[in-house]
Design a protein around this motif. Structure first.
Motif, PDB file in Angstrom:
ATOM      1  N   ASP A  56     -24.513 -11.666  10.094  1.00  0.00           N
ATOM      2  CA  ASP A  56     -25.169 -12.115   8.873  1.00  0.00           C
ATOM      3  C   ASP A  56     -24.592 -11.324   7.704  1.00  0.00           C
ATOM      4  OD1 ASP A  56     -26.803 -13.255   7.043  1.00  0.00           O
ATOM      5  OD2 ASP A  56     -28.660 -12.383   7.784  1.00  0.00           O
ATOM      6  N   GLY A  59     -26.801 -12.284   3.836  1.00  0.00           N
ATOM      7  CA  GLY A  59     -28.019 -13.046   4.050  1.00  0.00           C
ATOM      8  C   GLY A  59     -27.807 -14.536   4.238  1.00  0.00           C
ATOM      9  N   LEU A  61     -26.886 -16.294   6.905  1.00  0.00           N
ATOM     10  CA  LEU A  61     -27.468 -16.795   8.143  1.00  0.00           C
ATOM     11  C   LEU A  61     -28.990 -16.865   8.031  1.00  0.00           C
ATOM     12  CD1 LEU A  61     -27.078 -17.728  11.026  1.00  0.00           C
ATOM     13  CD2 LEU A  61     -27.120 -15.355  11.737  1.00  0.00           C
ATOM     14  N   SER A  62     -29.595 -15.837   7.477  1.00  0.00           N
ATOM     15  CA  SER A  62     -31.059 -15.843   7.358  1.00  0.00           C
ATOM     16  C   SER A  62     -31.514 -16.916   6.376  1.00  0.00           C
ATOM     17  CB  SER A  62     -31.575 -14.474   6.932  1.00  0.00           C
ATOM     18  OG  SER A  62     -30.968 -14.056   5.735  1.00  0.00           O
ATOM     19  N   ARG A  63     -30.772 -17.165   5.283  1.00  0.00           N
ATOM     20  CA  ARG A  63     -31.122 -18.240   4.357  1.00  0.00           C
ATOM     21  C   ARG A  63     -31.013 -19.600   5.046  1.00  0.00           C
ATOM     22  NH1 ARG A  63     -27.709 -15.624   0.321  1.00  0.00           N
ATOM     23  NH2 ARG A  63     -26.255 -17.342   0.669  1.00  0.00           N
ATOM     24  N   GLN A  65     -31.273 -20.221   8.312  1.00  0.00           N
ATOM     25  CA  GLN A  65     -32.347 -20.343   9.301  1.00  0.00           C
ATOM     26  C   GLN A  65     -33.681 -20.625   8.623  1.00  0.00           C
ATOM     27  OE1 GLN A  65     -31.858 -16.674  11.427  1.00  0.00           O
ATOM     28  NE2 GLN A  65     -30.557 -17.639  12.987  1.00  0.00           N
ATOM     29  N   LYS A  66     -33.931 -20.011   7.474  1.00  0.00           N
ATOM     30  CA  LYS A  66     -35.173 -20.241   6.751  1.00  0.00           C
ATOM     31  C   LYS A  66     -35.229 -21.667   6.213  1.00  0.00           C
ATOM     32  CE  LYS A  66     -37.788 -18.504   2.817  1.00  0.00           C
ATOM     33  NZ  LYS A  66     -37.746 -17.615   1.662  1.00  0.00           N
ATOM     34  N   SER A  69     -35.421 -24.220   9.380  1.00  0.00           N
ATOM     35  CA  SER A  69     -36.260 -23.848  10.529  1.00  0.00           C
ATOM     36  C   SER A  69     -37.202 -24.959  10.939  1.00  0.00           C
ATOM     37  CB  SER A  69     -37.054 -22.582  10.201  1.00  0.00           C
ATOM     38  OG  SER A  69     -37.960 -22.834   9.131  1.00  0.00           O
TER      39      SER A  69
END
Length: 75
Positions: A56, A59, A61-63, A65-66, A69
């Motif tokens: 990541d 960020g 990857l986290s963005r 996934q969010k 999701s």
């Protein structure tokens, strides 16, 4: 076929990363040369199914996934 335009096709020895070897025909090198592999199907994760890690950076990857999701199969 035209003459004298094709590369020489001869036997060489291929040595895998674990030391095993086999003889094949190729245009590599000269007749009787040895080709030593750094990566082969016995050791490379693309063939062995090795562990895969997602990195990541910033960020992203986290963005992702969010944001996505909620998509997928609903139970």
């Amino acid at each position: 076929m035209k003459k004298d335009i094709h590369p020489d096709y001869h036997e060489i020895t291929v040595v895998m990363t674990d030391g095993t070897s086999y003889t094949t025909r190729s245009t590599y090198g000269k007749p009787g040369d040895t080709l030593r592999l750094d990566i082969d199907p016995k050791s490379h994760p693309a063939w062995t199914g090795g562990s895969q890690q997602l990195v990541d950076r910033g960020g992203r990857l986290s963005r992702f996934q969010k944001k996505f999701s909620g998509l997928g199969i609903k139970k």
